[in-house]
Structure formats: C-alpha cells, structure tokens
Design a protein around this motif. Structure first.
Motif, PDB file in Angstrom:
ATOM      1  N   ILE A 121       0.841  -1.202   0.000  1.00  8.58           N
ATOM      2  CA  ILE A 121       0.000   0.000   0.000  1.00  8.58           C
ATOM      3  C   ILE A 121       0.876   1.253   0.000  1.00  8.58           C
ATOM      4  O   ILE A 121       0.639   2.196  -0.763  1.00  8.58           O
ATOM      5  N   GLU A 122       1.905   1.291   0.845  1.00  8.18           N
ATOM      6  CA  GLU A 122       2.785   2.464   0.897  1.00  8.18           C
ATOM      7  C   GLU A 122       3.514   2.670  -0.427  1.00  8.18           C
ATOM      8  O   GLU A 122       3.668   3.795  -0.896  1.00  8.18           O
ATOM      9  N   SER A 123       3.941   1.582  -1.037  1.00 12.07           N
ATOM     10  CA  SER A 123       4.663   1.667  -2.300  1.00 12.07           C
ATOM     11  C   SER A 123       3.769   2.208  -3.421  1.00 12.07           C
ATOM     12  O   SER A 123       4.161   3.128  -4.142  1.00 12.07           O
ATOM     13  N   ILE A 124       2.569   1.663  -3.564  1.00 11.19           N
ATOM     14  CA  ILE A 124       1.680   2.113  -4.646  1.00 11.19           C
ATOM     15  C   ILE A 124       1.160   3.517  -4.358  1.00 11.19           C
ATOM     16  O   ILE A 124       0.993   4.320  -5.268  1.00 11.19           O
ATOM     17  N   LYS A 125       0.954   3.839  -3.083  1.00 13.21           N
ATOM     18  CA  LYS A 125       0.517   5.191  -2.721  1.00 13.21           C
ATOM     19  C   LYS A 125       1.579   6.204  -3.134  1.00 13.21           C
ATOM     20  O   LYS A 125       1.258   7.235  -3.736  1.00 13.21           O
ATOM     21  N   SER A 126       2.829   5.920  -2.857  1.00 11.91           N
ATOM     22  CA  SER A 126       3.918   6.822  -3.244  1.00 11.91           C
ATOM     23  C   SER A 126       4.025   6.929  -4.756  1.00 11.91           C
ATOM     24  O   SER A 126       4.234   8.023  -5.295  1.00 11.91           O
ATOM     25  N   TYR A 127       3.887   5.808  -5.444  1.00 13.39           N
ATOM     26  CA  TYR A 127       3.945   5.815  -6.907  1.00 13.39           C
ATOM     27  C   TYR A 127       2.844   6.692  -7.493  1.00 13.39           C
ATOM     28  O   TYR A 127       3.100   7.575  -8.315  1.00 13.39           O
ATOM     29  N   ALA A 157     -11.126   2.397   3.034  1.00 14.94           N
ATOM     30  CA  ALA A 157     -11.677   1.099   3.393  1.00 14.94           C
ATOM     31  C   ALA A 157     -12.833   0.798   2.458  1.00 14.94           C
ATOM     32  O   ALA A 157     -13.396   1.691   1.840  1.00 14.94           O
ATOM     33  N   GLY A 158     -13.179  -0.455   2.364  1.00 18.35           N
ATOM     34  CA  GLY A 158     -14.304  -0.843   1.516  1.00 18.35           C
ATOM     35  C   GLY A 158     -13.825  -1.671   0.342  1.00 18.35           C
ATOM     36  O   GLY A 158     -12.785  -2.323   0.398  1.00 18.35           O
ATOM     37  N   GLY A 159     -14.546  -1.618  -0.755  1.00 16.93           N
ATOM     38  CA  GLY A 159     -14.224  -2.424  -1.924  1.00 16.93           C
ATOM     39  C   GLY A 159     -12.959  -1.987  -2.633  1.00 16.93           C
ATOM     40  O   GLY A 159     -12.318  -2.786  -3.316  1.00 16.93           O
ATOM     41  N   ASP A 160     -12.587  -0.731  -2.498  1.00 14.93           N
ATOM     42  CA  ASP A 160     -11.374  -0.213  -3.121  1.00 14.93           C
ATOM     43  C   ASP A 160     -10.341   0.055  -2.036  1.00 14.93           C
ATOM     44  O   ASP A 160     -10.677   0.212  -0.862  1.00 14.93           O
ATOM     45  N   ASP A 161      -9.090   0.125  -2.448  1.00 15.08           N
ATOM     46  CA  ASP A 161      -8.010   0.347  -1.491  1.00 15.08           C
ATOM     47  C   ASP A 161      -7.420   1.753  -1.587  1.00 15.08           C
ATOM     48  O   ASP A 161      -6.990   2.309  -0.593  1.00 15.08           O
ATOM     49  N   LEU A 162      -7.403   2.306  -2.791  1.00 16.57           N
ATOM     50  CA  LEU A 162      -6.896   3.649  -3.021  1.00 16.57           C
ATOM     51  C   LEU A 162      -7.843   4.398  -3.938  1.00 16.57           C
ATOM     52  O   LEU A 162      -8.462   3.798  -4.822  1.00 16.57           O
ATOM     53  N   VAL A 163      -7.938   5.705  -3.724  1.00 16.42           N
ATOM     54  CA  VAL A 163      -8.673   6.581  -4.634  1.00 16.42           C
ATOM     55  C   VAL A 163      -7.720   7.720  -4.988  1.00 16.42           C
ATOM     56  O   VAL A 163      -7.124   8.329  -4.104  1.00 16.42           O
ATOM     57  N   ALA A 164      -7.589   7.973  -6.283  1.00 16.28           N
ATOM     58  CA  ALA A 164      -6.745   9.068  -6.747  1.00 16.28           C
ATOM     59  C   ALA A 164      -7.608  10.097  -7.452  1.00 16.28           C
ATOM     60  O   ALA A 164      -8.455   9.748  -8.272  1.00 16.28           O
TER      61      ALA A 164
END
Length: 153
Positions: free
Chosen positions: A79-85, A99-106
């Motif tokens: 999560i930290e790696s993809i968030k930084s990317y 939280a929920g069905g998705d992990d990140l929202v951009a």
C-alpha cells in the motif's frame, strides 16, 4: 481553540495573504496578540501551510476524475509503495487510502479524456499490484474553502 482562534483560522483560509495588521484590525485585537496566536496555531499543528488556489482549466487540465484502485497483496509495504507511486504521477492531485471495496482513490486532472485513458492504460495497467481499477469523471466539484472545528458531543 477559542472564538479568536476560530476567527483567525476562518480569515486565513479565506485569504492567506492577509497581513497580520489587517487580520488583527478585523478581529479587534492587537497585532502582537494576533501574531502570537497565529504562531501558536502553527506550533500546535492546526495551521499546516498556506496555499494558492489555481484554476485547473487554465493549466490545461480540463478533465478531472476519481480513479478507484484495488491492490493485492494487501500489506502495509505494498500500500505504501503504490501510494507513493500514484502520488508522484504528474496527473494526480491527491491520493486517499480507503476502506471498503477499493483500497486507493486518486483524484486526477488531465487535458482530455484521451489523456485520462492513456494514463490509466500506461501507468496503472502495467503495475502487478493493481488488480483492477475504474474511473469516474467529475462533472462538477464544490469545495468548502473554510473548515471550522466541530463542537464536542
């Protein structure tokens, strides 16, 4: 936080370029008192910065979208790696771990729909940790420029 601190925050959020003298005059307090209160708000971490608002269309970013990503395997490191990317991509305005069905929202802003499509295909599809993604184009956006403290319940 008292009424004066709240008023300082409100005025600075509406116009961060207001001078200390003008802010003090508006609030009916001494400039030295005003300066000390602003410093105290910064030191307590209530005021974290001063920002300019820009017109995205003037920067050739006429299309905004929310991109929802599902990530696997779910681990803090991934999560930290993809968030930084994602946060480092020039099209990205902000990233949320949710939280929920998705992990990140951009929240992204691009020139046009074709550029959005290219960004999704070129920057997210090749990533192994991105299991799936979807996007929603933003037609209208309203934001409250002033955030006030909530009363304790």
């Amino acid at each position: 936080m008292d009424d004066i601190d709240s008023a300082i925050l409100e005025h600075l959020q509406r116009d961060a370029r207001i001078t200390n003298r003008d802010l003090a005059r508006t609030l009916g307090i001494a400039p030295s008192t005003c300066l000390e209160r602003v410093r105290a708000l910064r030191n307590r971490g209530v005021l974290t910065g001063y920002h300019a608002t820009v017109d995205l269309a003037a920067l050739n970013r006429r299309v905004q979208a929310l991109v929802f990503l599902q990530i696997r395997p779910l681990s803090r490191e991934v999560i930290e790696s993809i968030k930084s990317y994602v946060a480092g991509l020039p099209e990205v305005l902000s990233v949320y771990v949710v939280a929920g069905g998705d992990d990140l929202v951009a929240h992204v802003a691009v020139q046009d729909v074709e550029q959005l499509h290219s960004m999704l295909m070129d920057r997210f599809s090749p990533r192994r940790e991105v299991v799936t993604f979807r996007s929603s184009i933003i037609f209208q956006h309203v934001s409250e420029p002033v955030v006030s403290p909530l009363d304790d319940v």
